[in-house]
Design a protein around this motif. Structure first.
Motif, PDB file in Angstrom:
ATOM      1  N   ASN A  49      13.258  48.339  19.573  1.00  0.00           N
ATOM      2  CA  ASN A  49      12.873  49.698  19.942  1.00  0.00           C
ATOM      3  C   ASN A  49      11.360  49.891  20.006  1.00  0.00           C
ATOM      4  O   ASN A  49      10.767  49.912  21.081  1.00  0.00           O
ATOM      5  N   GLU A  50      10.717  50.017  18.842  1.00  0.00           N
ATOM      6  CA  GLU A  50       9.278  50.339  18.853  1.00  0.00           C
ATOM      7  C   GLU A  50       8.524  49.642  17.730  1.00  0.00           C
ATOM      8  O   GLU A  50       9.106  49.264  16.692  1.00  0.00           O
ATOM      9  N   HIS A  51       7.241  49.513  17.941  1.00  0.00           N
ATOM     10  CA  HIS A  51       6.324  48.944  16.949  1.00  0.00           C
ATOM     11  C   HIS A  51       4.989  49.674  17.172  1.00  0.00           C
ATOM     12  O   HIS A  51       4.032  49.108  17.690  1.00  0.00           O
ATOM     13  N   ASN A 103       3.224  40.613  30.301  1.00  0.00           N
ATOM     14  CA  ASN A 103       4.091  39.526  30.742  1.00  0.00           C
ATOM     15  C   ASN A 103       5.066  39.092  29.685  1.00  0.00           C
ATOM     16  O   ASN A 103       4.666  38.861  28.544  1.00  0.00           O
ATOM     17  N   GLY A 104       6.313  38.892  30.072  1.00  0.00           N
ATOM     18  CA  GLY A 104       7.240  38.222  29.151  1.00  0.00           C
ATOM     19  C   GLY A 104       8.551  38.933  28.960  1.00  0.00           C
ATOM     20  O   GLY A 104       9.094  39.545  29.874  1.00  0.00           O
ATOM     21  N   ASP A 105       9.038  38.860  27.711  1.00  0.00           N
ATOM     22  CA  ASP A 105      10.369  39.356  27.347  1.00  0.00           C
ATOM     23  C   ASP A 105      10.277  40.854  27.058  1.00  0.00           C
ATOM     24  O   ASP A 105      10.283  41.286  25.907  1.00  0.00           O
ATOM     25  N   ILE A 106      10.182  41.623  28.133  1.00  0.00           N
ATOM     26  CA  ILE A 106       9.974  43.076  27.991  1.00  0.00           C
ATOM     27  C   ILE A 106      11.182  43.723  27.301  1.00  0.00           C
ATOM     28  O   ILE A 106      11.040  44.609  26.461  1.00  0.00           O
ATOM     29  N   LEU A 107      12.376  43.231  27.636  1.00  0.00           N
ATOM     30  CA  LEU A 107      13.607  43.860  27.154  1.00  0.00           C
ATOM     31  C   LEU A 107      13.724  43.849  25.629  1.00  0.00           C
ATOM     32  O   LEU A 107      14.147  44.834  25.029  1.00  0.00           O
ATOM     33  N   HIS A 108      13.364  42.737  25.006  1.00  0.00           N
ATOM     34  CA  HIS A 108      13.561  42.635  23.555  1.00  0.00           C
ATOM     35  C   HIS A 108      12.299  42.927  22.761  1.00  0.00           C
ATOM     36  O   HIS A 108      12.296  42.774  21.547  1.00  0.00           O
ATOM     37  N   SER A 109      11.219  43.256  23.456  1.00  0.00           N
ATOM     38  CA  SER A 109       9.957  43.438  22.753  1.00  0.00           C
ATOM     39  C   SER A 109       9.743  44.897  22.350  1.00  0.00           C
ATOM     40  O   SER A 109       9.604  45.776  23.194  1.00  0.00           O
ATOM     41  N   ARG A 110       9.692  45.113  21.037  1.00  0.00           N
ATOM     42  CA  ARG A 110       9.402  46.478  20.564  1.00  0.00           C
ATOM     43  C   ARG A 110       7.929  46.809  20.778  1.00  0.00           C
ATOM     44  O   ARG A 110       7.549  47.969  20.845  1.00  0.00           O
ATOM     45  N   VAL A 111       7.095  45.756  20.902  1.00  0.00           N
ATOM     46  CA  VAL A 111       5.682  45.994  21.225  1.00  0.00           C
ATOM     47  C   VAL A 111       5.612  46.607  22.632  1.00  0.00           C
ATOM     48  O   VAL A 111       4.885  47.573  22.876  1.00  0.00           O
ATOM     49  N   ALA A 112       6.431  46.066  23.547  1.00  0.00           N
ATOM     50  CA  ALA A 112       6.481  46.641  24.904  1.00  0.00           C
ATOM     51  C   ALA A 112       6.989  48.077  24.823  1.00  0.00           C
ATOM     52  O   ALA A 112       6.446  48.977  25.475  1.00  0.00           O
ATOM     53  N   GLY A 113       8.019  48.308  24.009  1.00  0.00           N
ATOM     54  CA  GLY A 113       8.596  49.654  23.879  1.00  0.00           C
ATOM     55  C   GLY A 113       7.531  50.680  23.534  1.00  0.00           C
ATOM     56  O   GLY A 113       7.446  51.748  24.163  1.00  0.00           O
ATOM     57  N   SER A 114       6.696  50.367  22.550  1.00  0.00           N
ATOM     58  CA  SER A 114       5.658  51.326  22.141  1.00  0.00           C
ATOM     59  C   SER A 114       4.483  51.328  23.118  1.00  0.00           C
ATOM     60  O   SER A 114       3.920  52.382  23.415  1.00  0.00           O
ATOM     61  N   SER A 115       4.088  50.150  23.599  1.00  0.00           N
ATOM     62  CA  SER A 115       2.901  50.077  24.455  1.00  0.00           C
ATOM     63  C   SER A 115       3.094  50.870  25.741  1.00  0.00           C
ATOM     64  O   SER A 115       2.204  51.599  26.176  1.00  0.00           O
ATOM     65  N   LEU A 116       4.276  50.726  26.351  1.00  0.00           N
ATOM     66  CA  LEU A 116       4.494  51.426  27.619  1.00  0.00           C
ATOM     67  C   LEU A 116       4.405  52.936  27.416  1.00  0.00           C
ATOM     68  O   LEU A 116       3.831  53.650  28.237  1.00  0.00           O
ATOM     69  N   LYS A 117       4.923  53.412  26.287  1.00  0.00           N
ATOM     70  CA  LYS A 117       4.812  54.857  25.996  1.00  0.00           C
ATOM     71  C   LYS A 117       3.352  55.269  25.807  1.00  0.00           C
ATOM     72  O   LYS A 117       2.922  56.308  26.289  1.00  0.00           O
ATOM     73  N   LEU A 118       2.610  54.422  25.082  1.00  0.00           N
ATOM     74  CA  LEU A 118       1.208  54.758  24.803  1.00  0.00           C
ATOM     75  C   LEU A 118       0.382  54.757  26.091  1.00  0.00           C
ATOM     76  O   LEU A 118      -0.407  55.668  26.347  1.00  0.00           O
TER      77      LEU A 118
END
Ligand code: NCD
Length: 306
Positions: free
Chosen positions: A140-142, A168-183
């Motif tokens: 989810n998020e980090h 780049n990479g495993d966007i689906l399982h990355s909670r870093v992606a989850g939070s970064s895209l929102k930010l």
């Protein structure tokens, strides 16, 4: 909590980037700068949270994030207790909520939690009402990682308008992606996401609304393949992944900066030539993480008791 418009520090949690408004983010970054100054002094400690006790609940493996939170709390003079599910009563069948309720009776003021199940941090906040920081919940998020990554770019001299990120990479399982895209969306930062089709978040657009295809990328953000969060084989082979999606020795990304949240799988998403290059801000991310987490704990601790 007096009204439903309250967010972020007022709501007393950092479970998601949604908990912050842009004013919160500004305050957080200004305070992070102050804490960086303190961390660069011979005496790296302030008495700000002498009366606060923080529990770090790590139900999942962690090196950087756990140590970074613990150091941040100790630099603020808080009392700290660390829990890891290894060797705990969870192994004897105790529920998460029972564990948390026991801790509360020991007069804990703030909880930092990492758990493999998405939603755990919000669950603990709902059940206890005390300030909770999400140190990573499932896929989810980090939020603290996303915040410190952006701060690191600012600290390296970039302004939001200079930043154009290729994630780049495993966007689906990355909670870093989850939070970064929102930010990034909240702050209008230009980005594109890139990775194998099997690990993209299909409901998300690949590019930010302000994406300008004639402008070159200035930042490459490489993510790890989160094998432990995948329940089937989604990547044919690591060699193939490296060739198509990794940043390998043969290619020059032509960017000013490279980011990675760690831990790095060298030779998979990032070759050593780039991980250790002058463009790499990876260790800087770790360094600024302590100051940023100090700022978060500092603000949330003021919210204890309501
Ligand atoms: C990240 C995490 O745990 O989500 N790492 C971290 O907190 N530094 C990213 C990852 O595990 O790949």
């Amino acid at each position: 909590m007096d009204n439903q418009l309250e967010t972020g520090f007022k709501a007393g949690r950092l479970v998601s980037i949604d908990d912050l408004d842009t004013a919160d983010i500004d305050t957080l970054y200004q305070t992070t700068r102050e804490f960086i100054k303190i961390l660069n002094r011979p005496l790296k400690k302030v008495p700000a949270l002498k009366e606060i006790t923080v529990a770090n609940l790590f139900f999942e493996d962690s090196t950087r994030t756990r140590l970074s939170f613990e150091l941040a709390q100790k630099r603020l003079s808080a009392d700290v207790v660390n829990f890891s599910s290894q060797g705990s009563s969870l192994k004897k069948g105790e529920t998460l909520l029972d564990t948390v309720n026991n801790l509360l009776r020991m007069k804990i003021d703030v909880i930092v939690v990492r758990h493999k199940i998405s939603g755990t941090a919000q669950f603990i906040h709902n059940k206890t009402g005390i300030p909770v920081v999400n140190a990573g919940d499932g896929t989810n998020e980090h939020p603290t990682q996303a915040l410190l990554d952006l701060f690191t770019l600012w600290d390296a001299g970039m302004e939001n308008k200079d930043i154009k990120i290729c994630l780049n990479g495993d966007i689906l399982h990355s909670r870093v992606a989850g939070s970064s895209l929102k930010l990034w969306q909240k702050l209008g930062i230009e980005y594109e996401i890139n990775g194998p089709n099997t690990v993209m978040r299909r409901h998300l657009p690949l590019r930010s609304a302000n994406f300008n295809s004639s402008r070159p990328f200035t930042v490459n953000y490489q993510l790890r393949i989160q094998k432990e969060r995948q329940n089937k084989e989604l990547i044919p082979s690591l060699e193939e992944y490296n060739a198509f999606f990794g940043l390998n020795a043969d290619q020059n990304p032509g960017v000013a900066f490279i980011l990675h949240p760690g831990p790095i799988n060298r030779g998979v998403e990032l070759d050593s030539d780039w991980a250790d290059s002058p463009q790499s801000l990876i260790l800087k991310q770790v360094e600024t993480g302590v100051a940023l987490r100090m700022a978060i704990i500092y603000f949330l601790a003021q919210k204890k008791g309501g």
